[in-house]
Design a protein around this motif. Structure first.
Motif, PDB file in Angstrom:
ATOM      1  N   ALA A 122       0.479   5.948   0.022  1.00  0.00           N
ATOM      2  CA  ALA A 122      -0.320   7.154  -0.136  1.00  0.00           C
ATOM      3  C   ALA A 122       0.166   7.863  -1.371  1.00  0.00           C
ATOM      4  O   ALA A 122       1.258   8.354  -1.403  1.00  0.00           O
ATOM      5  N   LEU A 159     -12.977  -3.086   8.054  1.00  0.00           N
ATOM      6  CA  LEU A 159     -12.162  -3.599   6.957  1.00  0.00           C
ATOM      7  C   LEU A 159     -12.172  -5.113   6.883  1.00  0.00           C
ATOM      8  O   LEU A 159     -11.935  -5.686   5.820  1.00  0.00           O
ATOM      9  N   THR A 201       0.800  -1.191   0.000  1.00  0.00           N
ATOM     10  CA  THR A 201       0.000   0.000   0.000  1.00  0.00           C
ATOM     11  C   THR A 201       0.840   1.251   0.000  1.00  0.00           C
ATOM     12  O   THR A 201       1.961   1.219   0.362  1.00  0.00           O
ATOM     13  N   ALA A 247      -5.016   9.212  11.677  1.00  0.00           N
ATOM     14  CA  ALA A 247      -6.085   9.169  10.683  1.00  0.00           C
ATOM     15  C   ALA A 247      -5.948   7.944   9.777  1.00  0.00           C
ATOM     16  O   ALA A 247      -4.835   7.563   9.388  1.00  0.00           O
ATOM     17  N   ASP A 248      -7.074   7.317   9.455  1.00  0.00           N
ATOM     18  CA  ASP A 248      -7.134   6.221   8.481  1.00  0.00           C
ATOM     19  C   ASP A 248      -6.158   5.096   8.820  1.00  0.00           C
ATOM     20  O   ASP A 248      -5.567   4.477   7.927  1.00  0.00           O
ATOM     21  N   THR A 249      -5.999   4.813  10.097  1.00  0.00           N
ATOM     22  CA  THR A 249      -5.062   3.788  10.547  1.00  0.00           C
ATOM     23  C   THR A 249      -5.775   2.839  11.497  1.00  0.00           C
ATOM     24  O   THR A 249      -6.491   3.276  12.399  1.00  0.00           O
ATOM     25  N   GLU A 250      -5.593   1.528  11.274  1.00  0.00           N
ATOM     26  CA  GLU A 250      -6.217   0.506  12.115  1.00  0.00           C
ATOM     27  C   GLU A 250      -5.186  -0.573  12.424  1.00  0.00           C
ATOM     28  O   GLU A 250      -4.163  -0.695  11.733  1.00  0.00           O
ATOM     29  N   GLN A 271      -6.339   1.573  -1.872  1.00  0.00           N
ATOM     30  CA  GLN A 271      -5.540   2.780  -1.643  1.00  0.00           C
ATOM     31  C   GLN A 271      -5.073   2.870  -0.187  1.00  0.00           C
ATOM     32  O   GLN A 271      -5.242   3.884   0.483  1.00  0.00           O
ATOM     33  N   ALA A 272      -4.486   1.807   0.267  1.00  0.00           N
ATOM     34  CA  ALA A 272      -3.967   1.752   1.637  1.00  0.00           C
ATOM     35  C   ALA A 272      -2.839   0.733   1.675  1.00  0.00           C
ATOM     36  O   ALA A 272      -2.599   0.006   0.715  1.00  0.00           O
ATOM     37  N   PRO A 276      -2.363   4.684   5.651  1.00  0.00           N
ATOM     38  CA  PRO A 276      -2.392   5.305   4.324  1.00  0.00           C
ATOM     39  C   PRO A 276      -1.144   5.048   3.498  1.00  0.00           C
ATOM     40  O   PRO A 276      -1.202   5.053   2.272  1.00  0.00           O
TER      41      PRO A 276
END
Length: 552
Positions: free
Chosen positions: A23, A341, A21, A319-322, A248-249, A291
């Motif tokens: 960004a 997800l 992945t 942000a956008d992180t797991e 897109q990750a 990302p």
């Protein structure tokens, strides 16, 4: 993310891959093309590990152009950022005297990122941890633990080592005496940069997935089905803990399943806490979706070091992180958005890493079917009902025994070599196929070159997925047989043939057969290889308990 709406890779032209992945400004690609064929490229010995690339493109020429751009950028960045080359810019910087010097933009940005993550992680990430790694390696070779005094002294040196930028940021001074290792972030950075370079010049390409050693990133409109490897199961074909839908990750996994230090009969993790010098013990695996690949890469390491709740709190500030964390006690912890997800295939048999034909994996997970599949679905339903009436025969298998095939692909006299097509399966002694364990191939057109497997199995239809796992050396693979046939039922004890077939472009065709007898005592076989498969080990053994695996 709405799973039924996902458009996953079609499998008919794909082989085994992992996830990547980055960004990147993907809008440049997605506005040009919305569909195409799937082309896959697989190599070993790229950045010292495996390289898998899946590209959705209008033509083979367009896909090959993307691969060429990525490999060229990987080579360029290796000259700058490699920790393994004494002549790289990074190695020369580490060995340089303590005076101001200008560095490349790429190295400067990587050093800035290291400073950021060192501060953000409260010191759990520190490139100077290399000093502690060398201490543990030395002690492991001498079969004794480092002393408390040695660890304390080394940890203090690590804390005061690094670099310092001048006020303008134009020059940097190497400080401290500890060696540096940026592997926990550099590979992700290279994935990001190589993917960005390809995305800028991608006519005829809808998207692609780049995986180097289990660190993955997905670009463009491609949505990838990614399996998260269990730390309890080292086999490449083992069922993942769960599956992720990634677009897109980036995904990265770090843990103690692939490397470590063995001292006095005890296995210690290779991941060390830079603040104490001690190997991590609470966490055995951490998977991060972020990302960009650099962030996922470094965070996966950090989450092995930090206490579980502190790691979860850190991820939930980003942000956008797991993340998904597995402890040595077998407990799993996840960030608040992880389940958005993740999905599972339920009780269905785990899909192969590559096979002929596939349905939408997300739809499969949701139990959805296309209208054109009604007849097949009814037939499958009848088969499942018939299977349900069969006795649950476990015999020597089930929770007791397993058969592990450990083999190494022969290394040609060149670096960054293409992986051969390989099929590994089980037959009975009459030549009837029992179970396909693994299949790696590139282009469906050449799958018939695996002559025997294709003749027996080409009608099989399975799903494809990528697997995020800790990095490992190139060329070595572990494949597990749990005693089940293709229909999911256990076979009775007796004699079976382990079949291994390999063919390489501009190489040779090889087929290897070994008769084994299950149901008796454990056995270990160290077998002669051939020009394509250099070594084969077979272990019929008792299954290890999860807590035993975690301690290894």
């Amino acid at each position: 993310m709405n799973l039924p709406a996902l458009r996953l890779f079609r499998c008919c032209r794909v082989r085994c891959w992992s996830v990547l992945t980055l960004a990147v400004a993907i809008s440049l690609m997605t506005s040009r093309v919305h569909s195409g064929e799937i082309y896959s490229f697989h190599r070993d010995d790229v950045l010292g590990t495996s390289f898998d690339l899946q590209i959705e493109a209008e033509s083979l020429a367009a896909a090959e152009a993307v691969e060429a751009i990525i490999l060229k950028e990987v080579d360029r960045l290796s000259v700058l950022l490699s920790s393994y080359s004494a002549t790289s810019e990074l190695s020369r910087f580490v060995a340089a005297p303590a005076k101001p010097r200008r560095v490349s933009t790429e190295l400067r940005e990587l050093l800035v990122a290291c400073d950021h993550w060192k501060k953000t992680s409260d010191g759990a990430f520190n490139p100077a941890v290399e000093l502690l790694s060398r201490l543990w390696q030395k002690c492991a070779a001498e079969n004794h633990l480092p002393s408390a005094e040695q660890l304390q002294q080394a940890a203090q040196t690590v804390q005061r080592s690094g670099w310092q930028f001048d006020a303008t940021g134009n020059t940097v001074v190497r400080t401290g005496e500890a060696p540096l290792n940026l592997n926990a972030i550099a590979k992700g950075c290279i994935i990001d940069c190589a993917g960005q370079a390809a995305a800028k010049d991608s006519d005829g390409v809808a998207g692609f997935l780049l995986d180097i050693g289990g660190d993955l990133r997905v670009f463009g409109s491609t949505v990838a089905c990614v399996g998260v490897a269990s730390p309890e199961m080292a086999a490449d074909n083992a069922r993942p803990m769960c599956f992720l839908a990634i677009n897109q990750a980036a995904v990265a996994t770090s843990g103690c399943s692939q490397r470590g230090f063995d001292i006095g009969g005890v296995h210690y993790s290779h991941i060390l806490d830079p603040r104490t010098g001690q190997p991590v013990a609470e966490v055995v695996s951490a998977t991060v979706v972020a990302p960009d690949a650099a962030g996922a890469d470094v965070l996966a390491t950090v989450l092995n070091v930090l206490p579980v709740q502190q790691g979860i709190d850190l991820v939930e500030q980003l942000a956008d992180t797991e993340c998904l964390i597995v402890t040595a006690k077998g407990q799993t912890y996840r960030s608040a958005g992880w389940d958005r997800l993740a999905f599972d295939f339920g009780d269905a048999e785990s899909p192969l890493a590559m096979a002929d034909g596939a349905q939408d994996a997300a739809s499969a997970a949701k139990g959805e079917k296309n209208k054109g599949d009604v007849a097949d679905s009814e037939a499958t339903k009848r088969e499942e009902e018939a299977d349900a009436e069969k006795p649950a025969l476990e015999g020597p298998w089930g929770k007791q025994f397993e058969l592990l095939v450990d083999f190494t692909v022969a290394r040609p006299r060149t670096y960054r070599y293409e992986r051969p097509y390989i099929a590994l399966w089980i037959e009975d002694t009459q030549g009837k196929p029992i179970r396909t364990l693994s299949l790696w191939a590139g282009d469906f057109r050449w799958l018939p070159d695996l002559r025997r497997w294709y003749y027996l199995h080409y009608r099989d239809r399975k799903l494809i997925y990528a697997v995020s796992r800790p990095s490992r050396p190139p060329g070595r693979y572990l494949i597990l047989w749990d005693g089940r046939a293709n229909d999911g039922t256990y076979v009775p004890p007796g004699e079976y043939n382990v079949m291994l077939e390999a063919v390489r472009e501009y190489g040779s065709y090889q087929i290897w057969r070994k008769k084994v007898t299950t149901g008796g005592e454990e056995f270990h076989m160290n077998l002669q290889g051939n020009p394509e498969i250099s070594r084969v080990l077979i272990d019929y053994r008792r299954k290890e308990k999860p807590q035993e695996v975690a301690q290894k």
